[in-house]
Design an enzyme around this catalytic site. Sequence first.
Site, short mmCIF file in Angstrom:
data_model
loop_
_atom_site.label_atom_id
_atom_site.label_comp_id
_atom_site.label_asym_id
_atom_site.label_seq_id
_atom_site.Cartn_x
_atom_site.Cartn_y
_atom_site.Cartn_z
N CYS A 113 0.89 -1.41 -0.13
CA CYS A 113 0.01 0.04 -0.01
C CYS A 113 0.96 1.33 -0.11
O CYS A 113 0.18 2.36 -0.31
CB CYS A 113 -1.19 0.09 1.28
SG CYS A 113 -1.99 -1.24 1.28
N HIS A 253 -3.58 7.24 2.52
CA HIS A 253 -3.87 5.70 1.87
C HIS A 253 -5.11 5.39 2.60
O HIS A 253 -5.24 5.70 3.65
CB HIS A 253 -2.90 4.92 2.37
CG HIS A 253 -3.26 3.48 2.03
ND1 HIS A 253 -3.63 3.11 0.82
CD2 HIS A 253 -3.12 2.47 2.93
CE1 HIS A 253 -3.83 1.95 0.71
NE2 HIS A 253 -3.84 1.32 2.10
N ASN A 283 -10.11 -0.34 -0.38
CA ASN A 283 -8.90 -0.30 -0.53
C ASN A 283 -8.32 -0.76 -1.50
O ASN A 283 -8.02 -2.07 -1.91
CB ASN A 283 -8.10 -1.09 0.95
CG ASN A 283 -6.54 -0.98 1.00
OD1 ASN A 283 -5.92 -0.30 0.10
ND2 ASN A 283 -6.09 -1.39 2.02
O1 UT7 Z 1 -3.70 -1.32 3.54
C1 UT7 Z 1 -2.91 -2.03 4.20
C2 UT7 Z 1 -3.14 -1.71 5.50
N1 UT7 Z 1 -4.19 -2.25 6.05
C3 UT7 Z 1 -4.76 -1.78 6.93
O2 UT7 Z 1 -4.60 -0.77 7.36
C4 UT7 Z 1 -5.85 -2.55 7.68
C5 UT7 Z 1 -6.13 -2.48 9.11
N2 UT7 Z 1 -7.02 -3.10 9.83
C6 UT7 Z 1 -8.17 -2.86 9.81
O3 UT7 Z 1 -8.58 -1.98 8.82
C7 UT7 Z 1 -9.16 -3.38 10.77
O4 UT7 Z 1 -8.28 -4.23 11.54
C8 UT7 Z 1 -10.28 -4.51 10.11
C9 UT7 Z 1 -11.42 -3.60 9.27
C10 UT7 Z 1 -9.43 -5.39 9.12
C11 UT7 Z 1 -11.21 -5.14 11.17
O5 UT7 Z 1 -11.69 -4.44 12.02
P1 UT7 Z 1 -11.34 -4.50 13.49
O6 UT7 Z 1 -12.33 -3.54 14.19
O7 UT7 Z 1 -9.92 -4.63 13.71
O8 UT7 Z 1 -12.15 -5.86 13.87
P2 UT7 Z 1 -11.60 -7.30 14.24
O9 UT7 Z 1 -10.43 -7.92 13.41
O10 UT7 Z 1 -10.73 -6.90 15.53
O11 UT7 Z 1 -12.71 -8.14 14.65
C12 UT7 Z 1 -14.09 -7.88 15.54
C13 UT7 Z 1 -14.87 -8.89 15.06
C14 UT7 Z 1 -14.52 -10.09 15.17
O12 UT7 Z 1 -15.34 -10.92 16.01
P3 UT7 Z 1 -15.22 -11.31 17.51
O13 UT7 Z 1 -14.01 -12.26 17.38
O14 UT7 Z 1 -15.16 -10.31 18.18
O15 UT7 Z 1 -16.59 -12.33 17.78
C15 UT7 Z 1 -14.53 -10.66 13.78
O16 UT7 Z 1 -14.67 -12.02 13.56
O17 UT7 Z 1 -15.66 -8.68 13.87
C16 UT7 Z 1 -15.61 -9.88 13.30
N3 UT7 Z 1 -15.61 -9.71 11.74
C17 UT7 Z 1 -16.62 -9.49 10.94
N4 UT7 Z 1 -17.90 -9.32 11.47
C18 UT7 Z 1 -18.78 -9.06 10.18
C19 UT7 Z 1 -14.31 -9.51 11.33
N5 UT7 Z 1 -15.08 -9.07 9.79
C20 UT7 Z 1 -16.32 -9.09 9.94
C21 UT7 Z 1 -17.09 -8.71 8.95
N6 UT7 Z 1 -18.46 -8.72 9.14
N7 UT7 Z 1 -16.82 -8.52 7.60
#
Ligand code: UT7
Length: 326
Positions: A113, A253, A283
């Site tokens: 990225c 980004h 993204n």
């Molecule tokens: O561009 C390159 C660099 N990349 C980035 O900068 C991305 C950085 N990371 C992020 O943007 C975020 O971490 C994400 C958008 C990928 C995820 O958001 P988050 O708030 O960090 O969520 P999480 O991974 O901590 O997941 C929270 C919950 C989990 O459920 P439990 O374990 O709490 O029950 C996930 O399983 O949300 C769940 N979850 C979803 N639920 C519904 C994960 N993806 C989804 C989804 N829909 N698509």
Amino acid sequence: MNAAITGVAAYVPETTLTNADLEKMVDTNDEWITSRTGIKKRHILKEEGKATSDMGAEAVKELLKKTGTKAEEIDLIICATVTADMTFPDTANTISYKVGMKNAYGFDLSAACSGFLFALTTGAKFIETGTHKKVIIVGADMMSSIVDYTDRTTCVIFGDAAGAVLLEPDMDSQGVIDSVLKADGVGGKYLNRKGGGSLNPISQDVVDNRMQYLFQDGRPVFKAAVNGMTTAVKEVMNRNGLEPSDINWMVPHQANMRIINAVADFMDFPRERVMKNIQEYGNTTAATLPLCLRDYEDQLKKGDNLILTAFGGGFTWGATFLKWAY
Ligand code: UT7
């Protein structure tokens, strides 16, 4: 002599993948995607036989048309991508061929990225030394070719697009002024694509373990992204004696709306002067920065101070200070 951006163009595929579409594919919903990422839809390259170079070529054709530049005038093209058409030849080479840039040599640059930022700085050096007059920087990624559409944690995030800028010499103090670029391999384990390289060449085992797809552990990447972009922006601003009030636009980004807002808030930077289009495209990896510049081009004025910043796989990150030249 500086290297100034003298034109910008982009290509986005027609087919869209909305949050409602994704609800039918994985266990997710519009509310989760919107509140956690800010994304409403992404564009996906669906046409048979088309790849990253086709999007890059369309962006470059549009760029040449807009700037009244002939294909033969281009000296060099650098293509930032992690979704090259093939391992080799490089995508820059293929774009040159498709556009008819017979006098250009080129190469791909892989910094995920942060690719466009790294390529922009690299291309600017060729202009600053006086050896090259017209350099094209492309950021292009067909993320749909490496996204696992059964993995809800990644498939809601990424989209396909290409953007391109033309760099030319500027004797009027406009253009790329300074960059802070960083890399740290400690982040390799959080964001990668394990299959298809020399470590894990394509095999049945690779496919069975879904290693041909992008992997991301979102939380550590999120924290490192906020920290990395904020630190790099501060460093480039301090080095150039800039306060937030001196900056007309921050161009971050587009990985996550919460990351974008967090960086702006940490910097005490007004959110309305931060470029945002993640809701439209998701993204698009190396394409997000030129895509932002294209979408906001009408609002930019000659002499505007811009800070571009990115964070991505590697980890790689950085910030560039430039003055808009037209
Ligand atoms: O561009 C390159 C660099 N990349 C980035 O900068 C991305 C950085 N990371 C992020 O943007 C975020 O971490 C994400 C958008 C990928 C995820 O958001 P988050 O708030 O960090 O969520 P999480 O991974 O901590 O997941 C929270 C919950 C989990 O459920 P439990 O374990 O709490 O029950 C996930 O399983 O949300 C769940 N979850 C979803 N639920 C519904 C994960 N993806 C989804 C989804 N829909 N698509």
